[in-house]
Design a protein around this motif. Structure first.
Motif, PDB file in Angstrom:
ATOM      1  N   VAL A  23      -4.828  60.580 -64.616  1.00 36.72           N
ATOM      2  CA  VAL A  23      -5.293  60.018 -65.884  1.00 36.72           C
ATOM      3  C   VAL A  23      -4.359  60.374 -67.040  1.00 36.72           C
ATOM      4  O   VAL A  23      -3.967  59.499 -67.825  1.00 36.72           O
ATOM      5  N   ILE A  24      -3.984  61.636 -67.167  1.00 36.01           N
ATOM      6  CA  ILE A  24      -3.129  62.055 -68.287  1.00 36.01           C
ATOM      7  C   ILE A  24      -1.739  61.409 -68.231  1.00 36.01           C
ATOM      8  O   ILE A  24      -1.277  60.901 -69.249  1.00 36.01           O
ATOM      9  N   PRO A  25      -1.049  61.402 -67.096  1.00 34.49           N
ATOM     10  CA  PRO A  25       0.262  60.732 -67.099  1.00 34.49           C
ATOM     11  C   PRO A  25       0.195  59.237 -67.443  1.00 34.49           C
ATOM     12  O   PRO A  25       1.092  58.715 -68.102  1.00 34.49           O
ATOM     13  N   ILE A  26      -0.867  58.571 -67.030  1.00 34.38           N
ATOM     14  CA  ILE A  26      -0.998  57.154 -67.349  1.00 34.38           C
ATOM     15  C   ILE A  26      -1.279  56.963 -68.843  1.00 34.38           C
ATOM     16  O   ILE A  26      -0.768  56.034 -69.468  1.00 34.38           O
ATOM     17  N   SER A  27      -2.074  57.847 -69.437  1.00 33.85           N
ATOM     18  CA  SER A  27      -2.446  57.679 -70.840  1.00 33.85           C
ATOM     19  C   SER A  27      -1.527  58.420 -71.804  1.00 33.85           C
ATOM     20  O   SER A  27      -1.734  58.364 -73.014  1.00 33.85           O
ATOM     21  N   LEU A  28      -0.503  59.087 -71.317  1.00 35.64           N
ATOM     22  CA  LEU A  28       0.397  59.862 -72.180  1.00 35.64           C
ATOM     23  C   LEU A  28       1.077  59.016 -73.263  1.00 35.64           C
ATOM     24  O   LEU A  28       1.128  59.450 -74.423  1.00 35.64           O
ATOM     25  N   PRO A  29       1.592  57.831 -72.980  1.00 40.28           N
ATOM     26  CA  PRO A  29       2.183  57.031 -74.074  1.00 40.28           C
ATOM     27  C   PRO A  29       1.182  56.725 -75.192  1.00 40.28           C
ATOM     28  O   PRO A  29       1.530  56.762 -76.374  1.00 40.28           O
ATOM     29  N   ALA A  30      -0.050  56.434 -74.835  1.00 37.92           N
ATOM     30  CA  ALA A  30      -1.068  56.163 -75.854  1.00 37.92           C
ATOM     31  C   ALA A  30      -1.389  57.415 -76.654  1.00 37.92           C
ATOM     32  O   ALA A  30      -1.552  57.353 -77.881  1.00 37.92           O
ATOM     33  N   ILE A  31      -1.462  58.557 -75.997  1.00 39.04           N
ATOM     34  CA  ILE A  31      -1.742  59.814 -76.690  1.00 39.04           C
ATOM     35  C   ILE A  31      -0.625  60.139 -77.679  1.00 39.04           C
ATOM     36  O   ILE A  31      -0.882  60.542 -78.823  1.00 39.04           O
ATOM     37  N   ILE A  32       0.614  59.951 -77.272  1.00 41.62           N
ATOM     38  CA  ILE A  32       1.757  60.216 -78.155  1.00 41.62           C
ATOM     39  C   ILE A  32       1.751  59.261 -79.341  1.00 41.62           C
ATOM     40  O   ILE A  32       1.969  59.673 -80.488  1.00 41.62           O
ATOM     41  N   THR A  33       1.479  57.983 -79.098  1.00 50.98           N
ATOM     42  CA  THR A  33       1.452  56.995 -80.177  1.00 50.98           C
ATOM     43  C   THR A  33       0.372  57.310 -81.201  1.00 50.98           C
ATOM     44  O   THR A  33       0.620  57.288 -82.410  1.00 50.98           O
ATOM     45  N   VAL A  34      -0.809  57.616 -80.732  1.00 49.93           N
ATOM     46  CA  VAL A  34      -1.908  57.948 -81.641  1.00 49.93           C
ATOM     47  C   VAL A  34      -1.591  59.217 -82.420  1.00 49.93           C
ATOM     48  O   VAL A  34      -1.876  59.310 -83.624  1.00 49.93           O
ATOM     49  N   SER A  35      -0.973  60.185 -81.784  1.00 54.58           N
ATOM     50  CA  SER A  35      -0.602  61.423 -82.474  1.00 54.58           C
ATOM     51  C   SER A  35       0.409  61.162 -83.582  1.00 54.58           C
ATOM     52  O   SER A  35       0.277  61.701 -84.688  1.00 54.58           O
TER      53      SER A  35
END
Length: 77
Positions: A23-35
């Motif tokens: 889950v985390i590797p797949i959602s990492l780009p979204a997490i970075i963008t939101v941050s």
């Protein structure tokens, strides 16, 4: 996708392993963008600084830098 989580569960992965390795590797780009967007928006919140602070000691760094630049007469080139 739910199929990846189910496949990992069938292969014997525990719930925390599914989260950590799938889950985390797949959602990492979204997490970075939101941050990045959150940091940028928090950095430029001048109206809130003016509304919620009453003294110069309570102002945030971006606002103090803006006021310093404005008081020294510097202009953007």
């Amino acid at each position: 996708p739910k199929a990846l989580e189910e496949a990992a569960a069938i292969d014997g992965a525990k719930p925390w392993q599914i989260i950590w390795h799938i889950v985390i590797p797949i959602s990492l780009p979204a997490i970075i963008t939101v941050s990045i967007f959150s940091l940028r928006e928090a950095w430029n919140e001048f109206p809130f600084v003016l509304a919620f602070t009453t003294s110069q000691d309570m102002r945030t760094l971006p606002y103090q830098l803006f006021m310093l630049r404005d008081s020294m007469g510097m202009q953007d080139l």
